[in-house]
Design a protein around this motif. Sequence first.
Motif, PDB file in Angstrom:
ATOM      1  N   HIS A   1      28.641  27.354  36.355  1.00  0.00           N
ATOM      2  CA  HIS A   1      29.064  28.759  36.241  1.00  0.00           C
ATOM      3  C   HIS A   1      30.571  28.855  36.039  1.00  0.00           C
ATOM      4  O   HIS A   1      31.276  27.873  36.145  1.00  0.00           O
ATOM      5  CB  HIS A   1      28.701  29.524  37.519  1.00  0.00           C
ATOM      6  N   GLN A   2      31.024  30.070  35.784  1.00  0.00           N
ATOM      7  CA  GLN A   2      32.456  30.343  35.638  1.00  0.00           C
ATOM      8  C   GLN A   2      32.894  31.370  36.664  1.00  0.00           C
ATOM      9  O   GLN A   2      32.158  32.321  36.950  1.00  0.00           O
ATOM     10  CB  GLN A   2      32.735  30.922  34.233  1.00  0.00           C
ATOM     11  N   VAL A   3      34.089  31.185  37.191  1.00  0.00           N
ATOM     12  CA  VAL A   3      34.680  32.167  38.092  1.00  0.00           C
ATOM     13  C   VAL A   3      34.830  33.491  37.335  1.00  0.00           C
ATOM     14  O   VAL A   3      35.239  33.498  36.164  1.00  0.00           O
ATOM     15  CB  VAL A   3      36.059  31.672  38.595  1.00  0.00           C
TER      16      VAL A   3
ATOM     17  N   GLU B   1      40.802  35.096  41.379  1.00  0.00           N
ATOM     18  CA  GLU B   1      41.551  33.850  41.537  1.00  0.00           C
ATOM     19  C   GLU B   1      40.884  33.078  42.656  1.00  0.00           C
ATOM     20  O   GLU B   1      40.728  33.611  43.758  1.00  0.00           O
ATOM     21  CB  GLU B   1      42.970  34.164  42.000  1.00  0.00           C
ATOM     22  N   ALA B   2      40.504  31.845  42.382  1.00  0.00           N
ATOM     23  CA  ALA B   2      39.758  31.097  43.391  1.00  0.00           C
ATOM     24  C   ALA B   2      40.412  29.748  43.623  1.00  0.00           C
ATOM     25  O   ALA B   2      40.847  29.091  42.676  1.00  0.00           O
ATOM     26  CB  ALA B   2      38.322  30.915  42.924  1.00  0.00           C
ATOM     27  N   LEU B   3      40.511  29.352  44.886  1.00  0.00           N
ATOM     28  CA  LEU B   3      41.034  28.018  45.136  1.00  0.00           C
ATOM     29  C   LEU B   3      40.266  27.266  46.206  1.00  0.00           C
ATOM     30  O   LEU B   3      39.708  27.861  47.117  1.00  0.00           O
ATOM     31  CB  LEU B   3      42.545  28.013  45.414  1.00  0.00           C
TER      32      LEU B   3
ATOM     33  N   ALA C   1      34.889  25.239  36.473  1.00  0.00           N
ATOM     34  CA  ALA C   1      34.440  26.622  36.719  1.00  0.00           C
ATOM     35  C   ALA C   1      35.629  27.584  36.798  1.00  0.00           C
ATOM     36  O   ALA C   1      35.434  28.799  36.819  1.00  0.00           O
ATOM     37  CB  ALA C   1      33.639  26.691  38.001  1.00  0.00           C
ATOM     38  N   GLY C   2      36.836  27.032  36.872  1.00  0.00           N
ATOM     39  CA  GLY C   2      38.018  27.906  36.935  1.00  0.00           C
ATOM     40  C   GLY C   2      38.652  28.018  38.312  1.00  0.00           C
ATOM     41  O   GLY C   2      39.526  28.860  38.539  1.00  0.00           O
TER      42      GLY C   2
ATOM     43  N   GLY D   1      32.033  37.840  41.327  1.00  0.00           N
ATOM     44  CA  GLY D   1      33.102  38.838  41.415  1.00  0.00           C
ATOM     45  C   GLY D   1      32.878  39.821  42.552  1.00  0.00           C
ATOM     46  O   GLY D   1      33.698  40.692  42.808  1.00  0.00           O
ATOM     47  N   HIS D   2      31.758  39.705  43.225  1.00  0.00           N
ATOM     48  CA  HIS D   2      31.473  40.539  44.397  1.00  0.00           C
ATOM     49  C   HIS D   2      30.568  39.724  45.313  1.00  0.00           C
ATOM     50  O   HIS D   2      30.066  38.661  44.915  1.00  0.00           O
ATOM     51  CB  HIS D   2      30.801  41.854  43.986  1.00  0.00           C
TER      52      HIS D   2
END
Lengths: 474, 201
Positions: A364-366, A371-373, A397-398, A456-457
């Motif tokens: 999947h993609q963020v 912003e994810a870390l 995935a970002g 995103g949620h």
Amino acid sequence: MGKTLYRKIWEKHLVVDEKDQPSVLYIDLHLVHEVTSPQAFEGLRIQNRKVRRPDLTLATMDHSIPTRNRSLPIQDEIARKQVETLVDNCRDFGIELFDLKSANQGIVHVIAPELGITQPGQTIVCGDSHTSTHGAFGALAFGIGTSEVEHVLATQTLKQYQSKTLAINVKGELPLGTTAKDLILSIIGKYGHDFATGYVIEYRGEAIRNLSMEERMTVCNMSIEMGARAGLIAPDETTFAYLKGKECAPKGTEWEAALTEWKTLSTDEDATFDLEIDFDAEHVTPQVTWGTNPGQVVGINEKVPNPAELPENQKRSIEKALDYMGLAPETPMTEVQVDKVFIGSCTNSRIEDLRKAAAVVSGHQVAEKVEALVVPGSQLVKQQAEAEGLDQIFLQAGFEWREAGCSMCLGMNDDLVGPEERCASTSNRNFEGRQGRKARTHLVSPEMAAAAAIAGHFVDVRKWPTKELKGANV
Amino acid sequence: MQSFTTVTGVVAPLDAVNVDTDAIIPKQFLKRIERKGFGQFLFYDWRYENGQEKPEFVLNKEPYRNAPILLTRKNFGCGSSREHAPWALSEFGIRVILAPSFADIFHNNCFKNGILPIVLPEEVIQSLFQQAETQPGFELSVDLASQSVKGANGFKASFEIAPYRKQLLLEGLDEVGATLKAEDRITEFEEKHKVFYQLSF
Ligand code: SF4
């Protein structure tokens, strides 16, 4: 009459026990980090005192350090000074230090267990409230203030009053798709943020026995979020198997001797607790906090509470929390959008956490604008994850992939959540300002955080199409 | 450490439950390596907005700016073990905190820093809030030796404190020094006690 596990450890460490005085308790392991120790070392210097047992003292740097560009000097001058002070203090007093270049550096509560230093029956202290984490091994482990850090450095003992004992019997099994994090958040949600103040908790029962060591650490880690002095889980075969072969665990005949002793470390059948409660694991669902303390939590399919429906004495603090969090009453949790996602902290940054999060993320993609870390709990965790290819799953995935440390759990470095930004976080505290001024924190499990990053949620991770991880050794 | 006998002064009502140590002293101020200099950052996010004082915050109002007594709600001082919280309170001038309950580590840290945390029943705290909010400048007198709290209006309460902690506050003991006097006992203990790890890297 029989004894509780707590009482057994307590008695084994009593140096002085006099009437009307706090007991003097021997400390087997003292963990030190850069933030709560400088004033303690300064105190020793002023009085011309030594560290009594540097061989029972271990230091690392984790709180105020950067999680990227480690080859450069620390930009923040005051943080750099604090880190340098720890280096000087450890050198001057002969203490083992895992500095930023060490392959063993990491969050203090991640490194001691993974090296096999944390062991059953020990007394462990650190100038950090999440020292309760080590209770997962059946060690009496708790946080202390800086004056006490100084006391332990100088004397290897601590003045302590005995705590009351609380047994939490977790019955049944955790349902599929729920985690140790959901279990502990559910317990805190049910009984409240200060419920266990003055107690040492022993977690017992089938659901606890079935947890891995890393999951047990997640549970014990958050004991302090109920106000408890410490959390304990009696050691068993899972504990012994985890420790066997670890770098600092005993070997050969020493191992046998240790094992004999460790096997005595459980609460006797006829022992009594000051308070005992039963908790049913079978109804646990994925949890998300909506408020500003960890007890303000609901299941993913529930809604933000409505203060209008609550008794007068709760109304105001809930309104205040919702105002800070920017949430309207009765919003379904699945409709709450996130700006940031943080996978890390001493609660959930171990290899199993990263594997589970990676399994959710894989393929999947963020979501756009999120912003994810991922911040591994230690350099050893990071190395292991990279060997398994988990870093690549996150990066593709970002997500950002960082060096080990506390990072966005408390944002003492530049890993911050901005004002009014909303963060899904695998850490342990959602206090006002914890992750940044006006930052809005929602505590969740690593799987829930990973799914929120993609969607995103918040989403119910039980319905997530988790793929088999290809190429990763899960 | 400043020793503690009696304190008389204005009571500042901070009407919030579960005030955590992150709120008392936010993390960005924990990088200092000194014991001093934290008072200016006490309750920073509640006291200031863009560097300006927020007039509505209790400690920014007269007569509370110099109040030695803080009145608050349950579970005060929860969360992080940071002793920077009592350092900041003490430097600001707070000597007594009245609440229905305190978090464990914070409570313990207070005694090491000349602050007396007093636990009073919820109803008593509620009535003190009413008095503090309706009588501007409401004062109390706290006497540690007799373990009592009194108001000019006839208010009276007594509180519990462990004898050792009382002595700690009254005399400002050097705890490390006191323990080191029993160093023989520690050595004796160590001879029989075993740990099963070795730190050698
Ligand atoms: S990860 Fe967070 S909670 Fe854990 S020790 Fe670091 S700052 Fe404290």
